[in-house]
Design an enzyme around this catalytic site. Structure first.
Site, mmCIF file in Angstrom:
data_model
loop_
_atom_site.group_PDB
_atom_site.id
_atom_site.type_symbol
_atom_site.label_atom_id
_atom_site.label_comp_id
_atom_site.label_asym_id
_atom_site.label_seq_id
_atom_site.Cartn_x
_atom_site.Cartn_y
_atom_site.Cartn_z
ATOM 1 N N CYS A 1 0.755 -1.189 0.073
ATOM 2 C CA CYS A 1 -0.118 -0.114 -0.040
ATOM 3 C C CYS A 1 0.773 1.111 0.006
ATOM 4 C CB CYS A 1 -0.958 -0.241 1.048
ATOM 5 S SG CYS A 1 -0.419 -0.689 2.712
ATOM 6 N N HIS B 1 -1.114 0.639 7.632
ATOM 7 C CA HIS B 1 -1.540 0.695 6.140
ATOM 8 C C HIS B 1 -1.192 2.289 5.752
ATOM 9 C CE1 HIS B 1 -4.456 0.104 3.042
ATOM 10 N NE2 HIS B 1 -5.061 1.144 3.343
#
Ligand code: ZN
Length: 733
Positions: free
Chosen positions: A46, A298
């Protein structure tokens, strides 16, 4: 040339039917309503995705990359030709960027690009954090462009210099050491704003005295001095990263610095420079955000769409993006229209949830909480569930919610058509639509959605906070032709490839839609049936039924025409279509399906294999036929006499009295002598129970008789007398 690449139609019809038949794989989904593509997450990538999207939406980087020609880079086709140099990294970046701009897919994979970096597995990707990766990516691109016109691409856009200075307090000599930078790294701890952090790094000077005295070369002795740094030159694109991860040496562990650090949309860098730079003003265009703790987490990015390539809709009016069932492999997103649909979809996967769990699921699945996204328009979640009691069953005692029966079937089918139309939204003052080139989007792996600019302020601090900032020099302007034109400067050969790819995708989607929507139904004509024993039965002398294959997106009117063509003379001039099912006792009719000619076949839940009964709606072979659940036939086993048995169907709407009349006819036991018993607990502890005479008005359904139940019909007049004698005698003992 680009006509049809992104027709309005393509953008608005970003929906694909959910398969109604198992085993059919759906093609990649088209773009979101916002028109921007995401990057699929290959696991732990990510941060790479956030960075790549930032580079893509840096017009100067993107266009410099597209300026490199096949002559300079070679082509994938010439990869195997000896002596021909092929620069795979820039070629893969070009390919990825052009697909992100033009390919009609919800998300694009980066596998080919990461392969070109030699990162073939998760471990290699997980080794780097986003700051490192930024540098690794830049040096890989730089190395791959040596000897081409793009050799200074990275330097031209990102390179700046700073100077470290030490000033002798005795002779005033300034000793300097120049340093290159591609990004500035600033500490969060102790600073309240970006300006403060910059001031600390590039304005404040540190005193070197006491034990820290400086050895001046001119004075040739230890002297008091001042130490500091200044920016000497500024890049076109200024990248700033924050030191949010620190190491606690007392606890011996890594921790995340979650403190507040405010950063502006525009910043003048002049105060931190050695000499005034005429164009020292910068504008923020990308914020890479880290969500989570010191280990793992994330990344996603808020990016400004400088060239107005996307379609910004007010975030409240944006369709809700819900991930498809993750068990099917790569996750992509379905867009749903209303919160009713959203909650339905969640409850299909988790049939019973507490309110808290439901709220948690909403946040998890859509990335935004109920209160943030829906409360203003739809009220509290409990109120909302109560209001939609036709769809949801709310058990306020144990605080649980589930789907109501009437909606279960529909929801199971994951129909695309909304079960309830979107609610009228309260008209309330909304933040204005951003000016061209000023719209922000959230790029979260394969999900892309519009955001309000003020969302950025929420990234100043906390577990979810800004980690890298990207500013563009304010004087950088964009040509008019670039506005709203995703193909601007994309090399022709890449555009051609994508046009072919999009045609192929659209063909696959059409084929898929046809395959998914083509159903075969059974057409049964009334001439082939007789009604007796509470059910319809096929006549042995008749041909049975016919198959009809049709697209369920067609209308009921289309279905009627198809039936007329198929059945010919078997079809009455005026006819109705009723759903028929085969039950143990025979065939039975349910709801009328032919009511509204304009309805789509799929909206009346006619599916593959559905039985349709075609008749005049009144009589089958001169007999009236009841329909609907309350008249369903049940098949009962009735034993009588000496091991005699008959099995037949009875409408469950019959009263016990009517039932007795039929049994009497079949068994030839006079009704006044007929005594009926049922066997209960047949498996565990069989018992015979009498139907008492005050139940005569009760229906078989209310008596809970069901298929396969055993009934014993006795003739009272023929029962052995001895039993009665015993009963009479007993009291005298
Ligand atoms: Zn000196």
């Amino acid at each position: 040339m680009l006509e049809g690449l992104f027709g309005e139609e393509d953008l608005t019809s970003s929906r694909i039917s959910e398969p109604s038949k198992p085993g059919i794989q759906s093609p990649p989904r088209p773009r979101y309503q916002c028109g921007l593509a995401g990057i699929s997450n290959q696991g732990a990538t990510c941060y790479l995705n956030s960075l790549l999207q930032t580079l893509l939406y840096t017009p100067e980087f993107r266009e410099s990359l597209f300026d490199l020609t096949e002559d300079e880079l070679g082509s994938f086709d010439s990869k195997d030709i000896a002596g021909k140099k092929v620069r795979v990294i820039p070629l893969q970046l070009q390919k990825l960027f052009s697909r992100l701009l033009l390919s009609d897919q919800q998300s694009i994979s980066t596998t080919e690009l990461t392969d070109s970096f030699g990162w073939n597995n998760r471990e290699e990707l997980q080794q780097h954090d986003v700051q490192e990766l930024n540098r690794i990516l830049f040096s890989a691109v730089e190395a791959s462009l040596v000897g081409t016109s793009g050799k200074d691409l990275i330097n031209r856009l990102y390179h700046g210099t700073l100077v470290n200075q030490i000033i002798c307090s005795v002779c005033g000599k300034v000793s300097e050491r120049e340093e290159d930078y591609l990004d500035l790294t600033l500490t969060v701890a102790g600073n309240n704003s970006l300006e403060e952090a910059l001031f600390g790094s590039f304005v404040d000077m540190e005193n070197m005295d006491g034990k820290n005295q400086y050895k001046c070369e001119s004075c040739n002795k230890l002297v008091n001095a001042k130490k500091g740094a200044k920016l000497r030159s500024l890049p076109e694109i200024l990248s700033i990263s924050f030191l949010r991860f620190s190491f606690d040496y007392q606890k011996m562990e890594r921790y995340k610095e979650a403190g507040r650090l405010v950063f502006p949309h525009t910043i003048d860098m002049a105060p931190y420079c050695e000499q005034a730079d005429l164009s020292s003003e910068y504008e923020l265009f990308s914020v890479v955000i880290h969500k989570g703790g010191a280990y793992g987490g994330h990344y996603h990015a808020f990016i400004k769409d400088v060239d107005s390539l996307g379609k910004w809709t007010h975030p409240d009016e944006e369709p809700i993006q819900l991930p498809t069932d993750p068990s099917t492999g790569e996750v992509d997103y379905i867009e749903v229209d209303s919160p009713v649909e959203l909650i339905q979809a969640i409850l299909v996967r988790n049939p019973v949830l507490t309110i808290d769990k439901l709220c948690a699921e909403i946040s998890k699945q859509t990335g935004v909480s109920w209160n943030k996204r829906f409360r203003k328009n739809f009220g509290s979640i409990v109120k909302f569930l109560e209001k939609h009691h036709d769809v949801f069953v709310l058990d306020s005692g144990c605080n649980q919610v589930s789907l109501g029966n009437s909606t279960k079937v529909k929801a199971d089918k994951k129909e695309n058509s909304p079960t309830t139309t979107a609610e009228p939204r309260n008209k309330r003052p909304q933040s204005p639509t951003p000016m061209p080139g000023q719209a922000w989007f959230n790029f979260d792996d394969s999900r892309v959605s519009p955001i309000r600019e003020k969302e950025i302020e929420k990234q100043y601090q906390g577990k979810e906070s800004a980690y890298m900032l990207f500013y563009r020099r304010k004087k950088l302007t964009r040509p008019k032709e670039a506005e709203g034109n995703p193909a601007y400067k994309v090399p022709d050969n890449l555009v051609t490839d994508i046009i072919i790819e999009n045609d192929e995708l659209s063909r696959k989607r059409q084929e898929y839609e046809i395959e998914v929507n083509t159903i075969t139904v059974q057409i049964h004509f009334s001439q082939s049936y007789e009604y007796y024993s509470g059910a319809l039965h096929p006549r042995p002398d008749q041909c049975g039924w016919m198959e009809l294959t049709i697209d369920r997106r067609k209308t009921i009117a289309d279905l009627k025409i198809a039936i007329t063509e198929l059945g010919g003379e078997l079809v009455p001039e005026i006819f109705v279509i009723q759903r028929m099912k085969e039950l143990p006792a025979g065939h039975h009719l349910y709801e009328f399906l032919s009511g509204e000619d304009s309805k789509q076949i799929k909206d009346v839940t006619i599916d593959d294999g559905t039985m349709l009964f075609i008749w005049n709606g009144h009589l089958v072979n001169e007999t009236t036929v009841p329909s609907g659940q309350e008249y369903e036939p049940i098949l009962l086993n009735i034993s009588y006499g000496n091991d005699q048995l008959f099995i037949r169907g009875f409408s469950k709407s019959l009263t016990l009295e009517e039932f007795k009349v039929i049994v009497s006819e079949e068994t030839r036991i006079r009704t006044k002598d007929l005594r009926l018993k049922r066997i209960v607990n047949q498996d565990t502890n069989p018992k015979l129970i009498d139907f008492s005479s005050d139940l005569l008005d009760t229906t078989l359904e209310t008596l809970r008789l069901k298929n396969g139940d055993e009934i014993i019909a006795e003739n009272k007049s023929k029962l052995p007398k001895i039993e009665a004698v015993v009963w009479i005698v007993k009291p005298y003992h």
